[in-house]
Design a protein around this motif. Sequence first.
Motif, PDB file in Angstrom:
ATOM      1  N   VAL A   1      -6.693   7.044 -25.165  1.00 21.26           N
ATOM      2  CA  VAL A   1      -6.514   6.631 -23.772  1.00 21.26           C
ATOM      3  C   VAL A   1      -7.856   6.615 -23.047  1.00 21.26           C
ATOM      4  O   VAL A   1      -8.179   5.676 -22.317  1.00 21.26           O
ATOM      5  CB  VAL A   1      -5.517   7.564 -23.057  1.00 21.26           C
ATOM      6  N   ALA A   2      -8.663   7.648 -23.258  1.00 14.90           N
ATOM      7  CA  ALA A   2      -9.983   7.698 -22.625  1.00 14.90           C
ATOM      8  C   ALA A   2     -10.873   6.577 -23.142  1.00 14.90           C
ATOM      9  O   ALA A   2     -11.606   5.939 -22.365  1.00 14.90           O
ATOM     10  CB  ALA A   2     -10.631   9.058 -22.883  1.00 14.90           C
ATOM     11  N   GLN A   3     -10.835   6.318 -24.434  1.00 16.30           N
ATOM     12  CA  GLN A   3     -11.645   5.249 -25.018  1.00 16.30           C
ATOM     13  C   GLN A   3     -11.269   3.890 -24.419  1.00 16.30           C
ATOM     14  O   GLN A   3     -12.137   3.106 -24.015  1.00 16.30           O
ATOM     15  CB  GLN A   3     -11.449   5.221 -26.533  1.00 16.30           C
ATOM     16  N   ALA A   4      -9.980   3.600 -24.352  1.00 13.19           N
ATOM     17  CA  ALA A   4      -9.526   2.331 -23.775  1.00 13.19           C
ATOM     18  C   ALA A   4      -9.874   2.232 -22.302  1.00 13.19           C
ATOM     19  O   ALA A   4     -10.249   1.162 -21.802  1.00 13.19           O
ATOM     20  CB  ALA A   4      -8.016   2.180 -23.977  1.00 13.19           C
ATOM     21  N   THR A   5      -9.776   3.346 -21.583  1.00 16.33           N
ATOM     22  CA  THR A   5     -10.102   3.367 -20.160  1.00 16.33           C
ATOM     23  C   THR A   5     -11.560   3.005 -19.916  1.00 16.33           C
ATOM     24  O   THR A   5     -11.879   2.179 -19.051  1.00 16.33           O
ATOM     25  CB  THR A   5      -9.798   4.759 -19.576  1.00 16.33           C
ATOM     26  N   LEU A   6     -12.441   3.610 -20.675  1.00 26.23           N
ATOM     27  CA  LEU A   6     -13.866   3.327 -20.505  1.00 26.23           C
ATOM     28  C   LEU A   6     -14.186   1.866 -20.826  1.00 26.23           C
ATOM     29  O   LEU A   6     -14.989   1.225 -20.133  1.00 26.23           O
ATOM     30  CB  LEU A   6     -14.692   4.260 -21.396  1.00 26.23           C
ATOM     31  N   GLN A   7     -13.547   1.319 -21.847  1.00 27.01           N
ATOM     32  CA  GLN A   7     -13.808  -0.072 -22.202  1.00 27.01           C
ATOM     33  C   GLN A   7     -13.248  -1.029 -21.154  1.00 27.01           C
ATOM     34  O   GLN A   7     -13.889  -2.022 -20.796  1.00 27.01           O
ATOM     35  CB  GLN A   7     -13.207  -0.377 -23.573  1.00 27.01           C
ATOM     36  N   LEU A   8     -12.070  -0.731 -20.633  1.00 24.72           N
ATOM     37  CA  LEU A   8     -11.482  -1.578 -19.591  1.00 24.72           C
ATOM     38  C   LEU A   8     -12.283  -1.510 -18.299  1.00 24.72           C
ATOM     39  O   LEU A   8     -12.382  -2.502 -17.563  1.00 24.72           O
ATOM     40  CB  LEU A   8     -10.028  -1.189 -19.339  1.00 24.72           C
ATOM     41  N   HIS A   9     -12.852  -0.365 -18.015  1.00 24.62           N
ATOM     42  CA  HIS A   9     -13.694  -0.244 -16.829  1.00 24.62           C
ATOM     43  C   HIS A   9     -14.929  -1.132 -16.979  1.00 24.62           C
ATOM     44  O   HIS A   9     -15.391  -1.743 -16.005  1.00 24.62           O
ATOM     45  CB  HIS A   9     -14.098   1.214 -16.636  1.00 24.62           C
ATOM     46  N   LEU A  10     -15.448  -1.235 -18.211  1.00 24.05           N
ATOM     47  CA  LEU A  10     -16.581  -2.110 -18.475  1.00 24.05           C
ATOM     48  C   LEU A  10     -16.179  -3.582 -18.375  1.00 24.05           C
ATOM     49  O   LEU A  10     -16.850  -4.384 -17.709  1.00 24.05           O
ATOM     50  CB  LEU A  10     -17.141  -1.825 -19.868  1.00 24.05           C
ATOM     51  N   ILE A  11     -15.063  -3.956 -19.012  1.00 22.85           N
ATOM     52  CA  ILE A  11     -14.598  -5.344 -19.011  1.00 22.85           C
ATOM     53  C   ILE A  11     -14.350  -5.841 -17.587  1.00 22.85           C
ATOM     54  O   ILE A  11     -14.663  -6.974 -17.228  1.00 22.85           O
ATOM     55  CB  ILE A  11     -13.319  -5.487 -19.860  1.00 22.85           C
ATOM     56  N   SER A  12     -13.791  -4.971 -16.760  1.00 25.28           N
ATOM     57  CA  SER A  12     -13.436  -5.344 -15.383  1.00 25.28           C
ATOM     58  C   SER A  12     -14.591  -5.172 -14.407  1.00 25.28           C
ATOM     59  O   SER A  12     -14.418  -5.394 -13.207  1.00 25.28           O
ATOM     60  CB  SER A  12     -12.246  -4.510 -14.912  1.00 25.28           C
ATOM     61  N   GLU A  13     -15.735  -4.754 -14.894  1.00 20.07           N
ATOM     62  CA  GLU A  13     -16.912  -4.501 -14.055  1.00 20.07           C
ATOM     63  C   GLU A  13     -16.614  -3.488 -12.952  1.00 20.07           C
ATOM     64  O   GLU A  13     -16.915  -3.687 -11.780  1.00 20.07           O
ATOM     65  CB  GLU A  13     -17.452  -5.814 -13.472  1.00 20.07           C
ATOM     66  N   GLY A  14     -15.965  -2.388 -13.363  1.00 23.57           N
ATOM     67  CA  GLY A  14     -15.732  -1.276 -12.448  1.00 23.57           C
ATOM     68  C   GLY A  14     -14.461  -1.364 -11.635  1.00 23.57           C
ATOM     69  O   GLY A  14     -14.310  -0.601 -10.670  1.00 23.57           O
ATOM     70  N   ARG A  15     -13.519  -2.233 -12.022  1.00 22.45           N
ATOM     71  CA  ARG A  15     -12.307  -2.401 -11.225  1.00 22.45           C
ATOM     72  C   ARG A  15     -11.074  -1.702 -11.804  1.00 22.45           C
ATOM     73  O   ARG A  15      -9.978  -1.829 -11.267  1.00 22.45           O
ATOM     74  CB  ARG A  15     -11.988  -3.899 -11.062  1.00 22.45           C
ATOM     75  N   PHE A  16     -11.237  -0.951 -12.878  1.00 25.89           N
ATOM     76  CA  PHE A  16     -10.076  -0.357 -13.550  1.00 25.89           C
ATOM     77  C   PHE A  16      -9.826   1.068 -13.090  1.00 25.89           C
ATOM     78  O   PHE A  16     -10.751   1.866 -12.937  1.00 25.89           O
ATOM     79  CB  PHE A  16     -10.257  -0.366 -15.070  1.00 25.89           C
ATOM     80  N   GLU A  17      -8.543   1.382 -12.864  1.00 24.66           N
ATOM     81  CA  GLU A  17      -8.084   2.737 -12.580  1.00 24.66           C
ATOM     82  C   GLU A  17      -7.033   3.107 -13.617  1.00 24.66           C
ATOM     83  O   GLU A  17      -6.111   2.334 -13.863  1.00 24.66           O
ATOM     84  CB  GLU A  17      -7.467   2.825 -11.181  1.00 24.66           C
ATOM     85  N   LEU A  18      -7.157   4.262 -14.214  1.00 24.20           N
ATOM     86  CA  LEU A  18      -6.179   4.683 -15.209  1.00 24.20           C
ATOM     87  C   LEU A  18      -4.980   5.350 -14.542  1.00 24.20           C
ATOM     88  O   LEU A  18      -5.130   6.347 -13.849  1.00 24.20           O
ATOM     89  CB  LEU A  18      -6.806   5.663 -16.205  1.00 24.20           C
ATOM     90  N   GLY A  19      -3.804   4.801 -14.775  1.00 26.84           N
ATOM     91  CA  GLY A  19      -2.563   5.455 -14.383  1.00 26.84           C
ATOM     92  C   GLY A  19      -1.924   6.067 -15.623  1.00 26.84           C
ATOM     93  O   GLY A  19      -1.664   5.375 -16.607  1.00 26.84           O
ATOM     94  N   LEU A  20      -1.700   7.366 -15.606  1.00 23.91           N
ATOM     95  CA  LEU A  20      -1.168   8.094 -16.761  1.00 23.91           C
ATOM     96  C   LEU A  20       0.170   8.725 -16.406  1.00 23.91           C
ATOM     97  O   LEU A  20       0.335   9.284 -15.322  1.00 23.91           O
ATOM     98  CB  LEU A  20      -2.154   9.193 -17.175  1.00 23.91           C
ATOM     99  N   GLY A  21       1.131   8.619 -17.330  1.00 25.89           N
ATOM    100  CA  GLY A  21       2.449   9.208 -17.112  1.00 25.89           C
ATOM    101  C   GLY A  21       2.860  10.092 -18.272  1.00 25.89           C
ATOM    102  O   GLY A  21       2.352   9.963 -19.394  1.00 25.89           O
ATOM    103  N   ALA A  22       3.813  10.978 -18.023  1.00 23.34           N
ATOM    104  CA  ALA A  22       4.257  11.922 -19.048  1.00 23.34           C
ATOM    105  C   ALA A  22       5.152  11.271 -20.084  1.00 23.34           C
ATOM    106  O   ALA A  22       5.308  11.788 -21.190  1.00 23.34           O
ATOM    107  CB  ALA A  22       4.993  13.087 -18.385  1.00 23.34           C
ATOM    108  N   GLY A  23       5.763  10.113 -19.762  1.00 21.50           N
ATOM    109  CA  GLY A  23       6.747   9.493 -20.642  1.00 21.50           C
ATOM    110  C   GLY A  23       8.135  10.033 -20.326  1.00 21.50           C
ATOM    111  O   GLY A  23       8.295  11.230 -20.049  1.00 21.50           O
ATOM    112  N   TRP A  24       9.150   9.145 -20.359  1.00 19.02           N
ATOM    113  CA  TRP A  24      10.478   9.620 -19.985  1.00 19.02           C
ATOM    114  C   TRP A  24      11.626   8.955 -20.750  1.00 19.02           C
ATOM    115  O   TRP A  24      12.709   9.530 -20.883  1.00 19.02           O
ATOM    116  CB  TRP A  24      10.721   9.391 -18.486  1.00 19.02           C
TER     117      TRP A  24
END
Length: 293
Positions: free
Chosen positions: A76-99
């Motif tokens: 999750v952290a790896q994908a978050t960092l890459q998406l933040h790069l792809i979006s040029e700083g526009r990505f926010e990670l929303g994380l949930g517990a699962g239900w």
Amino acid sequence: MRYVINLMEVGVQPAEWARRREDQGWHALSCADHFFTATRPFPHVWTTAAAMASATSTVTLTTAFVNNLFRSPVEVAQATLQLHLISEGRFELGLGAGWLRSEIDAAGLDYPEPRDRAGAFIESVQVIRELTHTGSCQFSGDYYEIDVPGLGPVGSVPPLLVGSVGGPRTVRGVTPHVDRVEIKASSASTRGGSLDMVAMAEIPDSHLFEMIDRVRAVDDEIEIGMFVLCNAGDDDRTKAVGESLQGSLYGRFFGPPGHVAEGLAWLEELGVSHAQLSPTDEGSFDRLAPLLL
């Protein structure tokens, strides 16, 4: 109020959808993280978010919410960092517990007891925050043993927000480690691992008030958002759902577009800064846009 809208249709081209919604003026675009529910299959969260990021230039991108039961917090952290790069700083990670238990069981994964699901979620938030801030993490807990010497790229830090925050334990455990808490006031209707509309109809306004107070007791300055199950329309199905929920908290969010817009304005009066809209009908976004944006 900032509005986040949620892509949940598997047959939609995410790049085209994102460009159209950005042009409409929505503040943030999100992708839900499910394999499937009882009513539909879902697009893959990471590939969809990457497509939306590449197709847009100004709108914020996020996830609703990356399911902690599906994958390691390191991925999750790896994908978050890459998406933040792809979006040029526009990505926010929303994380949930699962239900949703049915998709977990069908995928051959383990569905923990509520106590363990909450405990793993609390630890995962801490691991992901450390990795996205520093690129490394050494962590020893009840659910995770992590020793990662380096992830990247680490530069500007993507905001971390959490959803599925309902009970006192998760509120206490995750709030100190995140930038925004996304309240899921409907959590009482999903405790059995599926959505119970009868239980949802019994959730009063006071439940939301209590949840906001719990978060504020931990951090009185943190931003609070709300994950809003809703539908805006004059069709018979939406009317029937609205009637079944009448008198409850969620009765405010099912019905004609003007009625739903009034419910969302009421949330803003309570100090909710973000509303993440998750309708049963994609057309709700078009009907609400002239009233909200």
